[in-house]
Scaffold this active site. Structure first.
Site, PDB file in Angstrom:
ATOM      1  N   HIS A 152       0.093   9.137  -6.069  1.00 48.24           N
ATOM      2  CA  HIS A 152      -0.660   9.538  -4.867  1.00 48.24           C
ATOM      3  C   HIS A 152       0.167   9.257  -3.612  1.00 48.24           C
ATOM      4  CE1 HIS A 152      -3.887   9.614  -1.822  1.00 48.24           C
ATOM      5  NE2 HIS A 152      -3.390   8.466  -1.421  1.00 48.24           N
ATOM      6  N   GLU A 153       0.762   8.066  -3.564  1.00 52.97           N
ATOM      7  CA  GLU A 153       1.532   7.678  -2.372  1.00 52.97           C
ATOM      8  C   GLU A 153       2.800   8.524  -2.230  1.00 52.97           C
ATOM      9  OE1 GLU A 153       0.835   5.316   0.146  1.00 52.97           O
ATOM     10  OE2 GLU A 153      -1.160   5.545  -0.702  1.00 52.97           O
ATOM     11  N   HIS A 191       2.965  10.834   0.997  1.00 51.72           N
ATOM     12  CA  HIS A 191       3.852  10.275   2.034  1.00 51.72           C
ATOM     13  C   HIS A 191       5.335  10.376   1.671  1.00 51.72           C
ATOM     14  CE1 HIS A 191       0.280   8.488   3.932  1.00 51.72           C
ATOM     15  NE2 HIS A 191      -0.061   8.040   2.752  1.00 51.72           N
ATOM     16  N   HIS A 233       0.859  -1.193   0.000  1.00 54.54           N
ATOM     17  CA  HIS A 233       0.000   0.000   0.000  1.00 54.54           C
ATOM     18  C   HIS A 233       0.895   1.244   0.000  1.00 54.54           C
ATOM     19  CE1 HIS A 233      -3.571   2.387   1.997  1.00 54.54           C
ATOM     20  NE2 HIS A 233      -2.933   3.086   1.106  1.00 54.54           N
TER      21      HIS A 233
HETATM   22  P1  AMP Z   1      -3.487   6.754   1.761  1.00 56.11           P
HETATM   23  O1  AMP Z   1      -4.021   8.045   1.150  1.00 56.11           O
HETATM   24  O2  AMP Z   1      -2.056   6.521   1.523  1.00 56.11           O
HETATM   25  O3  AMP Z   1      -3.907   6.600   3.180  1.00 56.11           O
HETATM   26  O4  AMP Z   1      -4.232   5.599   0.961  1.00 56.11           O
HETATM   27  C1  AMP Z   1      -5.613   5.504   0.986  1.00 56.11           C
HETATM   28  C2  AMP Z   1      -6.156   5.610  -0.405  1.00 56.11           C
HETATM   29  O5  AMP Z   1      -5.533   4.659  -1.250  1.00 56.11           O
HETATM   30  C3  AMP Z   1      -7.640   5.323  -0.430  1.00 56.11           C
HETATM   31  O6  AMP Z   1      -8.240   6.200  -1.356  1.00 56.11           O
HETATM   32  C4  AMP Z   1      -7.701   3.887  -0.929  1.00 56.11           C
HETATM   33  O7  AMP Z   1      -8.907   3.638  -1.606  1.00 56.11           O
HETATM   34  C5  AMP Z   1      -6.528   3.855  -1.860  1.00 56.11           C
HETATM   35  N1  AMP Z   1      -5.930   2.534  -2.031  1.00 56.11           N
HETATM   36  C6  AMP Z   1      -5.484   1.716  -1.079  1.00 56.11           C
HETATM   37  N2  AMP Z   1      -4.931   0.618  -1.621  1.00 56.11           N
HETATM   38  C7  AMP Z   1      -5.044   0.766  -2.944  1.00 56.11           C
HETATM   39  C8  AMP Z   1      -4.643  -0.028  -4.033  1.00 56.11           C
HETATM   40  N3  AMP Z   1      -3.978  -1.169  -3.903  1.00 56.11           N
HETATM   41  N4  AMP Z   1      -4.906   0.443  -5.264  1.00 56.11           N
HETATM   42  C9  AMP Z   1      -5.526   1.633  -5.424  1.00 56.11           C
HETATM   43  N5  AMP Z   1      -5.913   2.426  -4.443  1.00 56.11           N
HETATM   44  C10 AMP Z   1      -5.675   1.998  -3.204  1.00 56.11           C
END
Ligand code: AMP
Length: 229
Positions: A118-119, A123, A61
């Site tokens: 996004h990640e 982060h 993740h």
């Molecule tokens: P974060 O913003 O890092 O806390 O991640 C949460 C977001 O990532 C949420 O919108 C989740 O729906 C999305 N998410 C989590 N795992 C996945 C994945 N494997 N693929 C796509 N989106 C994800």
């Protein structure tokens, strides 16, 4: 010894800086959570919008900077528009990311890169690392913990059965991670299921370390936990 005004000011500034460095570390975080997810538990949720086939293995993740006091710095400077096409991450690393860090959701032209971007923006930017160093460490640390094999060798497998929390924790205790649950409904009942395993990684990203007392949150209740197939 007599100090003039400039010397006093210099000593004061140096003292203040060393005090600040000692209390809030200069990096702005103390360790990372390397968050591995169980794709079935992401996708058996209402409105999960997952793609048809999801991997039967733990996937990444993200790797999130954390402070010992429970903070998680986010959205630091250095965001990217698109990780894959940025030229900031080499092909070997991108290949490993495609294998280990898939976007499980539908949509987009390059869904994996959208998820990594996004990640990174939320982060990774707060790791104070260059994208190449950060992403390489994420995939290397994730590859170093062979989660499914570790659980299987303790007879814990994704078969929709319920497992004792103590047994799951014992199976993973070489790493001492945090097990995170979410809820799933099946046959008119609601269960806690394994959703994510959060490993603690030292601040330079080079080693998985025991989470110990750093992480107190519990999301799995007191009962047994399902490992969904
Ligand atoms: P974060 O913003 O890092 O806390 O991640 C949460 C977001 O990532 C949420 O919108 C989740 O729906 C999305 N998410 C989590 N795992 C996945 C994945 N494997 N693929 C796509 N989106 C994800």
């Amino acid at each position: 010894m007599k100090l003039n005004g400039a010397a006093v000011a210099t000593v004061a500034v140096v003292t203040l800086l060393s005090f600040l460095a000692g209390t809030s570390n200069a990096q702005g975080y103390d360790f990372f959570y390397l968050v591995m997810q169980w794709p079935r538990a992401v996708c058996n949720q209402p409105r999960s919008n997952c793609r048809a086939a999801v991997p039967q293995t733990f996937t990444i993740h993200g790797m999130w900077p954390q402070t010992n006091s429970g903070g998680s710095p986010q959205n630091c400077p250095g965001s990217l528009r698109d990780v894959r096409s940025s030229g900031r991450v080499d092909r070997t690393t991108l290949g490993a990311m495609d294998r280990q860090w898939p976007n499980l959701k539908r949509g987009g032209r390059d869904p994996n890169s959208q998820f990594w971007t996004h990640e990174w923006n939320k982060h990774g930017t707060c790791s104070r690392m260059q994208p190449q160093d950060y992403f390489r460490r994420v995939v290397d640390r994730a590859a170093s913990v062979d989660l499914l094999r570790l659980l299987r060798s303790n007879r814990i497998q994704p078969d929709n059965r319920l497992y004792r929390q103590a047994d799951i924790e014992a199976a993973l205790n070489v790493y001492d991670p945090v097990v995170k649950c979410n809820d799933v409904r099946s046959g008119g009942r609601s269960y806690k299921q394994i959703h994510e395993i959060r490993f603690c990684v030292q601040r330079d990203g080079n080693r998985v370390v025991s989470c110990g007392r750093r992480t107190q949150f519990r999301s799995c209740g007191n009962g047994d936990i399902r490992f969904s197939r």
